[in-house]
Design a protein around this motif. Sequence first.
Motif, short mmCIF file in Angstrom:
data_model
loop_
_atom_site.label_atom_id
_atom_site.label_comp_id
_atom_site.label_asym_id
_atom_site.label_seq_id
_atom_site.Cartn_x
_atom_site.Cartn_y
_atom_site.Cartn_z
N TRP A 97 -28.40 53.74 82.05
CA TRP A 97 -29.38 53.24 81.07
C TRP A 97 -30.19 54.37 80.43
N MET A 118 -31.77 54.52 76.67
CA MET A 118 -33.24 54.54 76.54
C MET A 118 -33.66 55.70 75.64
N PRO A 133 -37.28 47.76 76.95
CA PRO A 133 -37.73 47.55 78.33
C PRO A 133 -37.83 46.05 78.61
N SER A 166 -37.71 53.59 84.67
CA SER A 166 -38.05 54.96 84.27
C SER A 166 -39.41 55.35 84.87
N LYS A 212 -41.11 51.35 83.36
CA LYS A 212 -40.40 50.35 82.55
C LYS A 212 -39.02 50.07 83.16
N TRP A 228 -35.25 48.82 82.67
CA TRP A 228 -34.37 48.87 81.50
C TRP A 228 -33.10 48.03 81.62
N VAL A 231 -28.10 45.45 79.73
CA VAL A 231 -29.29 45.80 78.95
C VAL A 231 -29.38 44.92 77.70
#
Lengths: 520, 365
Positions: A126, A130, A137, A163, A167, A169, A347
Amino acid sequence: MMIKRILPLLLCLVFLFSLLAGCGQQTVPAASTSPSAQATAEAVTTDASTPAPVQGEPVSLVLCKPIWGDKTADDPSVKLIQAEILKKLNIDLTIVGQQNPADQEEKPKLMLASGEQLDMFNMGDWTKYMKNDTIIPLNDLLDQYGKDIVANAHPDSFRLRTSKDGKIWAIPYEQFPVSVCVLMRQDWLDELGLKVPTTIAEYETVIQAFKEKKNDQGFVPLWAGVTETAFLGSFVKTADKNWLDTDGKIKPPFMAAGYKDYLAKMQEWLKKGYLHKELATMQYQQAVDTFNAGGSGVMMNWLNSIEGNEASLKAKQPDGKLVGVPPLKGTEKGMYSSDLPYGWGTVITKSCKNPEAAMKLMNYTSGTDEGYLLTVFGVEGTQWEWVDKEKGIAKELGDPKSELYLFAGGETSLTTGFLTKFFSKYAVSQKDKDFMGWLNDPTKVNTAFPVDFGVIYDVEQMASKDKFAGLDTFITEAKWNVILGTKPADSWDATVQEWMDKGGTGWIDDYTAQYNAAKK
Amino acid sequence: MRPKSNLGLGMLVPKAIRAYSQCGAWGNPCPISGGRAEINERSFAMAKATIGLLSRRKMPGTSRVIKEIFRYKTVYLLMLPALACLLVFSYIPMAGVVMAFNDYKLGKGFSAMFTSQWVGLANFRKLFSGMYFGRIFGNTVIINMMKLAFGFPAPILFAILLNEIKGNRFKKIVQTISYLPNFLSTVVVYGLVLSMLSPTYGLVNAVMQKMGMESIHFIAQPQYFRWILVILDIWRYTGYTAIIYLAAITSIDTGMYEAAAIDGASRLKRIWYITLPSISEIILLMLIINIGYILSGDFETTFLLYSPPVYPVGDIIDTYVYREGIINFQYSYTTAVGLFKSAVGLVMILGVNKIAKKFNQTGIW
């Protein structure tokens, strides 16, 4: 005369309008399938986990995910499930199949690049999405619409998809720690009076017998580097994963002691025909077709179910039976490495117009019993039925050639993410349950997580990142040179040194630095 | 024989049209062929207009141009879709080259193409300092030069041979069969290559094994890989490209052949002294166009056929960019590569055009 004037004019206008129409963006991918959007939302109540039916225009969502085996996104078996989702969630789900195990994210990457509609997709890392700002998010969406996923997922799963700023993801795609295994034709072993091999020497005896009696063409590769996943653990203690050297540095698998022996063995096997002659160029479907047609008695596959693989084989070879081969003992104990549940997950894209609906779908398919059973096993009563509901044992209806047969538990499943809770709770047969239990019993199948499991490397921050592509090309070519016999295995030490000189030292330093930082 | 319309070809080869118009192709009575062509003023005027457009020396004043445009409005109208196509697909996207000089992030949207962080020539430096830049550049040029050396003359030769066939039906059958491969999808071509060359079920290897030879995995052997690409290229495109040369050959005045035959010229001499000089301009045009693509490999075929063992000879700019650029979201980097390829292509076209003009007194402009 008038016609002569009007005709070219009309032609010009037609050309011009078709050109303008052609420039318009295609919103739904051509190579995909979607249930009829004509159906209206109906109230279907089954149990408490069933979401309340939604009225109004169906929400259109596009999901890209791997669909392997002989199934495609256009199969009637898949469409049946899509129709159920439309009924239950009022979501017109379009599935775009991704069938390249060598790079399972190739299709969504191309869809993102071309601007096609893509709302959700499966992926393994991810961080890069990102950084490119292509995904969103999920914290707020999970709070509002994803409570079932949060309640049922493994606690570590979200940590590995979060992260530094907290957040989340991706929705986890949990699996058993070991989800790869060498599969062999049980019916061939029985016919020849042989046992499942446990050592490299026994394996060679079996394959030699397969070659002589069954015209076996050798191990077929389903994805690039599969021989490492299958056999490297027999020669290298840490198998096909990064390892920590005594100097405290993270190093790639090809620098480990024993890698040279592995290459020498692969070279020997290719020469003897124990590996398929087209190992270097064979593509996924060709490998599957070769195996299912009886051209080979051994392969390796990712596994959610042995039944799925066996059903695929039985469609062509009615007497075909499969058995799992444990990691073979060679100069090392033998090991199938594990790095799951790591980054795999689903995602939601930034371009998704209805992320709330996407999360509702995820919550239903990944977080609830009903959603799991629908998207993995299919429609109850039509595609499967219970054998023992208490034990979670089901059976598929129809035979593998039937249009609605789903190869349940296989990668055809339309779920947006697997949670181990459901995965271990339900199986399409007792055999499947037993097999996955065996594969994940450390006393029977040796496995280990890599030393850097859970470390999320940020390649963008690495000083020598620009050299990585070249280094990768260099080492990939060098491996093939040895396996194909162009170079002797003894040259491997010099090759590794060359890799270091070309910038591999930077690779080691960069990875070690981030590993050390993560461990702190 | 008079073609129904030569306008498309004529726009490409003004001199061919001029020559053609002089001998009756556009309606003028042809002194040699007996003037069987009927007078067609409109066709002749259209050709003249096209020639006028393409010839800079005859460029009239602005008001005259407007008048001419109005007069031949149907012709210009017919050009409109092509011009719109060119504008939409070739000129407007040119603005995107700015991405080559910044660090574009996909998710930031269209406007980020112009507002992303400026990195100057960093993407070009990355390309030129890449570990395998020399190799991918070399492979691309070598493979394209091989295609040019063997693939470029093939349709010319084929068109000449086809033109010599007397039986019309046989000629049509050969022509149809020869240009069919052009319409096959690359994936089908890949399947055909495998069924021919596979060491386990390929026809070639089966024959070799019957002759007591060892089977060879052709597509994984560096010494064969480039030749496979070249042979495939010839097989796929010879028939189709030959149509252009055949059309040019058709426009040659048959009277010249008749006169040469009366003078005792052999068939080979007629080809050498009449056919080839008559189509030399279109050969030159095609050569210049092909030279412009010297850094653009056949991505699809190469991508489907290549594998790590043949990277040293088969990894071209396009496949490398796909692997390292597009799949890894490095769009600025891929744009820089595209710009570099275009710049080289432009230089090559200008260079060859200049050389052609110097030696042959003619070029494409």
